[in-house]
Design an enzyme around this catalytic site. Structure first.
Site, mmCIF file in Angstrom:
data_model
loop_
_atom_site.group_PDB
_atom_site.id
_atom_site.type_symbol
_atom_site.label_atom_id
_atom_site.label_comp_id
_atom_site.label_asym_id
_atom_site.label_seq_id
_atom_site.Cartn_x
_atom_site.Cartn_y
_atom_site.Cartn_z
ATOM 1 N N ARG A 33 11.409 -2.087 12.466
ATOM 2 C CA ARG A 33 10.264 -1.440 13.453
ATOM 3 C C ARG A 33 9.843 -2.054 14.344
ATOM 4 O O ARG A 33 9.831 -3.434 14.014
ATOM 5 C CB ARG A 33 9.169 -1.349 12.126
ATOM 6 C CG ARG A 33 8.557 0.082 11.090
ATOM 7 C CD ARG A 33 7.461 -0.340 10.064
ATOM 8 N NE ARG A 33 6.615 -0.340 10.495
ATOM 9 C CZ ARG A 33 5.640 -0.416 10.107
ATOM 10 N NH1 ARG A 33 5.203 -0.184 8.556
ATOM 11 N NH2 ARG A 33 4.125 -1.457 10.373
ATOM 12 N N ARG A 56 -0.460 -8.875 13.476
ATOM 13 C CA ARG A 56 -0.903 -7.707 12.045
ATOM 14 C C ARG A 56 -2.174 -8.743 11.125
ATOM 15 O O ARG A 56 -2.830 -8.168 11.321
ATOM 16 C CB ARG A 56 0.026 -7.225 11.678
ATOM 17 C CG ARG A 56 0.668 -5.886 12.571
ATOM 18 C CD ARG A 56 1.721 -5.674 12.541
ATOM 19 N NE ARG A 56 2.210 -5.442 10.957
ATOM 20 C CZ ARG A 56 3.254 -5.153 10.779
ATOM 21 N NH1 ARG A 56 4.319 -6.037 11.201
ATOM 22 N NH2 ARG A 56 3.471 -5.057 9.403
ATOM 23 N N ARG A 69 -9.504 0.852 9.166
ATOM 24 C CA ARG A 69 -9.251 -0.798 9.062
ATOM 25 C C ARG A 69 -10.062 -1.423 10.005
ATOM 26 O O ARG A 69 -9.972 -2.635 10.513
ATOM 27 C CB ARG A 69 -7.878 -0.601 10.507
ATOM 28 C CG ARG A 69 -6.334 -1.084 9.170
ATOM 29 C CD ARG A 69 -5.250 -1.162 10.338
ATOM 30 N NE ARG A 69 -4.396 -1.588 10.420
ATOM 31 C CZ ARG A 69 -3.156 -1.158 9.947
ATOM 32 N NH1 ARG A 69 -3.213 0.370 8.874
ATOM 33 N NH2 ARG A 69 -2.005 -1.947 9.399
ATOM 34 N N ARG A 112 11.444 -6.973 4.304
ATOM 35 C CA ARG A 112 11.539 -5.767 4.715
ATOM 36 C C ARG A 112 12.069 -5.067 6.309
ATOM 37 O O ARG A 112 13.193 -4.417 6.547
ATOM 38 C CB ARG A 112 10.298 -5.060 4.939
ATOM 39 C CG ARG A 112 10.195 -3.871 5.299
ATOM 40 C CD ARG A 112 8.336 -3.265 5.115
ATOM 41 N NE ARG A 112 7.503 -3.709 6.269
ATOM 42 C CZ ARG A 112 6.720 -2.950 5.600
ATOM 43 N NH1 ARG A 112 5.764 -2.610 5.212
ATOM 44 N NH2 ARG A 112 5.684 -3.462 7.127
ATOM 45 N N LYS A 163 0.726 -0.976 0.365
ATOM 46 C CA LYS A 163 0.384 -0.108 0.044
ATOM 47 C C LYS A 163 0.923 1.341 0.050
ATOM 48 O O LYS A 163 0.167 2.616 -1.009
ATOM 49 C CB LYS A 163 -1.095 0.124 1.087
ATOM 50 C CG LYS A 163 -2.101 -1.082 0.661
ATOM 51 C CD LYS A 163 -2.843 -0.528 2.674
ATOM 52 C CE LYS A 163 -2.016 -1.123 4.110
ATOM 53 N NZ LYS A 163 -1.959 -2.417 4.562
HETATM 54 P P1 ADP Z 1 1.531 -2.189 7.924
HETATM 55 O O1 ADP Z 1 -0.110 -1.986 7.161
HETATM 56 O O2 ADP Z 1 2.409 -2.763 7.608
HETATM 57 O O3 ADP Z 1 1.039 -3.440 9.421
HETATM 58 P P2 ADP Z 1 0.606 0.432 9.183
HETATM 59 O O4 ADP Z 1 1.940 1.751 9.208
HETATM 60 O O5 ADP Z 1 -0.376 0.456 8.048
HETATM 61 O O6 ADP Z 1 1.476 -0.813 8.827
HETATM 62 O O7 ADP Z 1 0.453 0.195 10.612
HETATM 63 C C1 ADP Z 1 1.401 -0.101 12.065
HETATM 64 C C2 ADP Z 1 0.543 0.199 12.378
HETATM 65 O O8 ADP Z 1 -0.163 1.145 13.066
HETATM 66 C C3 ADP Z 1 -0.404 -1.348 13.418
HETATM 67 O O9 ADP Z 1 -0.562 -2.855 13.474
HETATM 68 C C4 ADP Z 1 -1.737 -0.628 14.440
HETATM 69 O O10 ADP Z 1 -1.014 -0.471 15.794
HETATM 70 C C5 ADP Z 1 -1.341 0.585 14.070
HETATM 71 N N1 ADP Z 1 -2.277 1.986 13.191
HETATM 72 C C6 ADP Z 1 -2.108 2.067 11.163
HETATM 73 N N2 ADP Z 1 -3.829 2.880 11.116
HETATM 74 C C7 ADP Z 1 -4.256 2.176 12.302
HETATM 75 C C8 ADP Z 1 -5.842 2.727 11.678
HETATM 76 N N3 ADP Z 1 -6.305 2.681 11.171
HETATM 77 N N4 ADP Z 1 -6.702 2.021 13.412
HETATM 78 C C9 ADP Z 1 -6.139 0.922 14.213
HETATM 79 N N5 ADP Z 1 -4.388 0.870 13.351
HETATM 80 C C10 ADP Z 1 -3.531 1.666 13.026
#
Ligand code: ADP
Length: 191
Positions: free
Chosen positions: A136, A147, A88, A127, A13
């Protein structure tokens, strides 16, 4: 153009959002990036989110909805934006609908990047090894499994939520990067 990029962790994404952002001159709004910035800056939101994120769980809906609402009010979002990592949960999607309505905005498309779990795990492990400055906090086996579980339980219901609204387009996220980009552009332009 206002769109959502939907897909599991590791689907690409972020990579695709940057390219779409450049092509259409609209900003990429990544809740993950904004939350990581808050963690690094040790803001109250960041302090509350840090451990939740490291475990691979979701930050509370009201927190991310507020972040997005504030961000959409910035002048650079006037002509559109790409939501990356938000919504999400169905509750976040519903909050987004209310929010856009109150700002007189409308969503144009939701693009799903479809990738099999086995490939996601491989990509994220790669990654984690390649990230300059170290992986990360949530790119480890345990948080990654969490996740993916969270994605399947809480985020996949959004696929039927948006297909019911007839704005969902699906793209094969397992093709090579340039192909995924051109497939996204073609679904956006045929929408
Ligand atoms: P990825 O999609 O690779 O898991 P992101 O960078 O999108 O990584 O998100 C990392 C973390 O940030 C998520 O696992 C969550 O803890 C938090 N997060 C990000 N976006 C949201 C969201 N829309 N709602 C709740 N938590 C979020």
């Amino acid at each position: 153009m206002k769109l959502i990029l939907l897909g599991p962790p590791g689907a690409g994404k972020g990579t695709q959002a940057v390219r779409i952002s450049e092509r259409y001159g609209i900003p990429q709004l990544s809740t993950g990036d904004m939350l990581r910035a808050a963690v690094a800056a040790e803001t109250p939101v960041g302090l509350a989110a840090k451990d939740i994120m490291a475990r691979g769980e979701l930050v509370p809906d009201d927190v991310v909805v507020q972040i997005i609402s504030d961000r959409i009010d910035q002048p650079d979002c006037k002509n559109g934006f790409i939501l990356d990592g938000f919504p999400r949960t169905v509750a976040q999607a519903e909050a987004l609908e209310g929010l856009l309505k109150s700002k007189n905005m409308q969503l144009d498309s939701v693009v799903e990047l479809a990738v099999d779990d086995a490939i996601l795990i491989e990509r994220i492990e790669k990654r984690a090894k390649e990230t300059v400055g170290g992986p990360r906090a949530d790119d480890n086996a345990e948080a990654l499994k969490k996740r993916l579980d969270v994605y399947h339980a809480q985020t996949t219901p959004l696929i039927s939520h948006y297909s019911g609204k007839e704005i969902l387009r699906s793209v094969d996220g397992m093709s090579e990067i340039d192909r995924v980009t051109s497939d996204i552009i073609s679904v956006l332009e045929s929408a």
